[in-house]
Design a protein around this motif. Structure first.
Motif, mmCIF file in Angstrom:
data_model
loop_
_atom_site.group_PDB
_atom_site.id
_atom_site.type_symbol
_atom_site.label_atom_id
_atom_site.label_comp_id
_atom_site.label_asym_id
_atom_site.label_seq_id
_atom_site.Cartn_x
_atom_site.Cartn_y
_atom_site.Cartn_z
ATOM 1 N N VAL A 201 0.882 -1.081 0.098
ATOM 2 C CA VAL A 201 -0.063 0.242 -0.007
ATOM 3 C C VAL A 201 0.829 1.200 -0.073
ATOM 4 O O VAL A 201 1.804 1.264 0.628
ATOM 5 N N MET A 202 0.751 2.091 -0.988
ATOM 6 C CA MET A 202 1.496 3.205 -1.143
ATOM 7 C C MET A 202 0.698 4.588 -0.505
ATOM 8 O O MET A 202 -0.187 4.598 -0.636
ATOM 9 N N PHE A 203 1.626 5.506 0.134
ATOM 10 C CA PHE A 203 1.011 6.685 0.800
ATOM 11 C C PHE A 203 1.956 7.816 0.157
ATOM 12 O O PHE A 203 3.241 7.634 0.266
ATOM 13 N N ALA A 204 1.319 9.061 -0.327
ATOM 14 C CA ALA A 204 1.821 10.138 -0.696
ATOM 15 C C ALA A 204 2.240 10.894 0.741
ATOM 16 O O ALA A 204 1.242 10.938 1.431
ATOM 17 N N VAL A 205 3.522 11.338 1.208
ATOM 18 C CA VAL A 205 3.736 12.053 2.181
ATOM 19 C C VAL A 205 4.566 13.306 1.942
ATOM 20 O O VAL A 205 4.894 13.429 0.646
ATOM 21 N N ASP A 206 4.414 14.434 2.733
ATOM 22 C CA ASP A 206 4.994 15.622 2.443
ATOM 23 C C ASP A 206 6.534 15.543 3.011
ATOM 24 O O ASP A 206 7.224 16.430 2.410
ATOM 25 N N ASP A 207 6.999 14.774 3.870
ATOM 26 C CA ASP A 207 8.397 14.752 4.292
ATOM 27 C C ASP A 207 8.632 13.466 4.610
ATOM 28 O O ASP A 207 8.384 12.864 5.604
ATOM 29 N N ILE A 208 9.341 12.497 3.610
ATOM 30 C CA ILE A 208 9.576 11.135 3.882
ATOM 31 C C ILE A 208 10.636 10.910 5.196
ATOM 32 O O ILE A 208 10.279 10.013 5.810
ATOM 33 N N ASN B 139 13.958 13.569 -11.098
ATOM 34 C CA ASN B 139 13.738 14.720 -10.187
ATOM 35 C C ASN B 139 12.317 14.924 -9.800
ATOM 36 O O ASN B 139 11.744 15.836 -9.210
ATOM 37 N N ALA B 140 11.625 13.734 -9.652
ATOM 38 C CA ALA B 140 10.198 13.779 -9.280
ATOM 39 C C ALA B 140 9.740 13.328 -7.868
ATOM 40 O O ALA B 140 9.212 13.769 -7.266
ATOM 41 N N TYR B 141 10.319 12.006 -7.452
ATOM 42 C CA TYR B 141 9.921 11.394 -6.180
ATOM 43 C C TYR B 141 11.136 11.068 -5.408
ATOM 44 O O TYR B 141 12.182 10.590 -5.785
ATOM 45 N N ARG B 142 11.088 11.109 -4.245
ATOM 46 C CA ARG B 142 11.892 10.270 -3.290
ATOM 47 C C ARG B 142 10.724 9.026 -2.756
ATOM 48 O O ARG B 142 9.849 9.329 -2.423
ATOM 49 N N LEU B 143 11.637 7.825 -2.822
ATOM 50 C CA LEU B 143 10.649 6.622 -2.561
ATOM 51 C C LEU B 143 11.226 5.828 -1.584
ATOM 52 O O LEU B 143 12.679 5.549 -1.487
ATOM 53 N N PRO C 148 3.103 -2.928 10.527
ATOM 54 C CA PRO C 148 2.216 -3.792 11.414
ATOM 55 C C PRO C 148 1.770 -5.130 10.679
ATOM 56 O O PRO C 148 1.537 -5.180 9.416
ATOM 57 N N ALA C 149 2.176 -6.261 11.271
ATOM 58 C CA ALA C 149 1.776 -7.455 10.841
ATOM 59 C C ALA C 149 2.624 -7.995 9.649
ATOM 60 O O ALA C 149 2.242 -9.019 8.700
ATOM 61 N N GLY C 150 3.651 -7.225 9.549
ATOM 62 C CA GLY C 150 4.622 -7.620 8.393
ATOM 63 C C GLY C 150 4.198 -7.130 6.928
ATOM 64 O O GLY C 150 4.845 -7.256 6.120
ATOM 65 N N ILE C 151 3.027 -6.198 6.716
ATOM 66 C CA ILE C 151 2.759 -5.533 5.675
ATOM 67 C C ILE C 151 3.996 -4.773 5.105
ATOM 68 O O ILE C 151 4.475 -3.951 5.843
ATOM 69 N N VAL C 152 3.921 -4.665 3.734
ATOM 70 C CA VAL C 152 4.738 -3.835 3.151
ATOM 71 C C VAL C 152 4.145 -2.443 2.592
ATOM 72 O O VAL C 152 2.955 -2.311 2.158
ATOM 73 N N LEU C 153 4.565 -1.403 3.101
ATOM 74 C CA LEU C 153 4.216 0.065 2.802
ATOM 75 C C LEU C 153 5.300 0.673 1.988
ATOM 76 O O LEU C 153 6.509 0.506 2.142
ATOM 77 N N ALA C 154 4.602 1.481 1.041
ATOM 78 C CA ALA C 154 5.628 2.458 0.239
ATOM 79 C C ALA C 154 5.265 3.887 0.605
ATOM 80 O O ALA C 154 4.026 4.128 0.875
ATOM 81 N N LEU C 155 6.301 4.601 0.680
ATOM 82 C CA LEU C 155 6.202 6.204 0.720
ATOM 83 C C LEU C 155 6.707 6.814 -0.382
ATOM 84 O O LEU C 155 7.585 6.365 -0.766
ATOM 85 N N ALA C 156 6.011 7.911 -0.677
ATOM 86 C CA ALA C 156 6.537 8.655 -1.870
ATOM 87 C C ALA C 156 6.223 10.275 -1.370
ATOM 88 O O ALA C 156 5.306 10.480 -0.861
ATOM 89 N N GLU C 157 7.626 10.870 -1.545
ATOM 90 C CA GLU C 157 7.440 12.293 -1.591
ATOM 91 C C GLU C 157 7.780 12.912 -2.602
ATOM 92 O O GLU C 157 8.738 12.752 -3.222
ATOM 93 N N GLN C 158 6.879 13.742 -3.274
ATOM 94 C CA GLN C 158 7.077 14.515 -4.566
ATOM 95 C C GLN C 158 8.282 15.527 -4.440
ATOM 96 O O GLN C 158 7.912 16.307 -3.380
ATOM 97 N N LEU C 159 8.635 15.826 -5.536
ATOM 98 C CA LEU C 159 9.968 16.943 -5.260
ATOM 99 C C LEU C 159 9.519 17.726 -6.114
ATOM 100 O O LEU C 159 8.671 17.747 -7.044
ATOM 101 N N GLY C 160 9.936 19.026 -5.584
ATOM 102 C CA GLY C 160 9.738 20.233 -6.362
ATOM 103 C C GLY C 160 8.226 20.734 -6.390
ATOM 104 O O GLY C 160 7.402 20.771 -6.564
#
Length: 146
Positions: free
Chosen positions: A94-101, A124-128, A134-146
């Motif tokens: 499950v991926m979430f967009a965040v403002d500060d990774i 020059n688009a994202y930091r990922l 919890p429970a071993g699930i994999v999350l992804a975080l994405a911070e948009q750059l610029g």
């Protein structure tokens, strides 16, 4: 008839309170909790004797929701291996967009999050990054750059 919307993603956890705290730290808002049991639940899920507690959380903009479930009966099974790699067949992440990774990672680490690789930059688009929650699930975080 077409799909109206994706309503939620369901995740089975072993510690509901800890999972709610984790996703609240991420910035999700608790909509409510409920106890689920009865013949209608058994028929819907295809298991007998369901007794579970759920918590529904939503993203701050209201566009996405997670349903966290703790099964008391029947007991939830554990996947093999206990922490499958991100390329395991089935629900990937499950991926979430965040403002500060960096800040988000620091806060989630206090709730047991573990970075799977490292924070990487896509052009020059994202930091990922991927992390295990919890429970071993994999999350992804994405911070948009610029």
């Amino acid at each position: 008839m077409a799909v109206q919307r994706m309503d939620n993603v369901g995740i089975v956890v072993d510690d509901l309170d800890a999972a709610v705290a984790f996703f609240a730290e991420l910035g999700m808002e608790l909509e409510g909790t409920a106890r689920i049991e009865g013949l209608w639940a058994d028929r819907t899920v295809g298991l007998d004797g369901i007794l579970s507690d759920i918590a529904m959380l939503r993203t701050p903009d209201g566009s996405g929701r997670l349903e966290l479930a703790k099964y008391h009966t029947p007991a939830a099974g554990r996947p093999e291996p206990a922490a499958p790699p991100p390329n395991t067949l089935g629900l990937h992440r499950v991926m979430f967009a965040v403002d500060d990774i960096d800040d988000t990672l620091a806060r989630l680490r206090t709730h047991g999050a573990e970075l799977l690789g490292e924070v990487a930059r896509y052009e020059n688009a994202y930091r990922l990054c991927y992390l295990r929650g919890p429970a071993g699930i994999v999350l992804a975080l994405a911070e948009q750059l610029g």
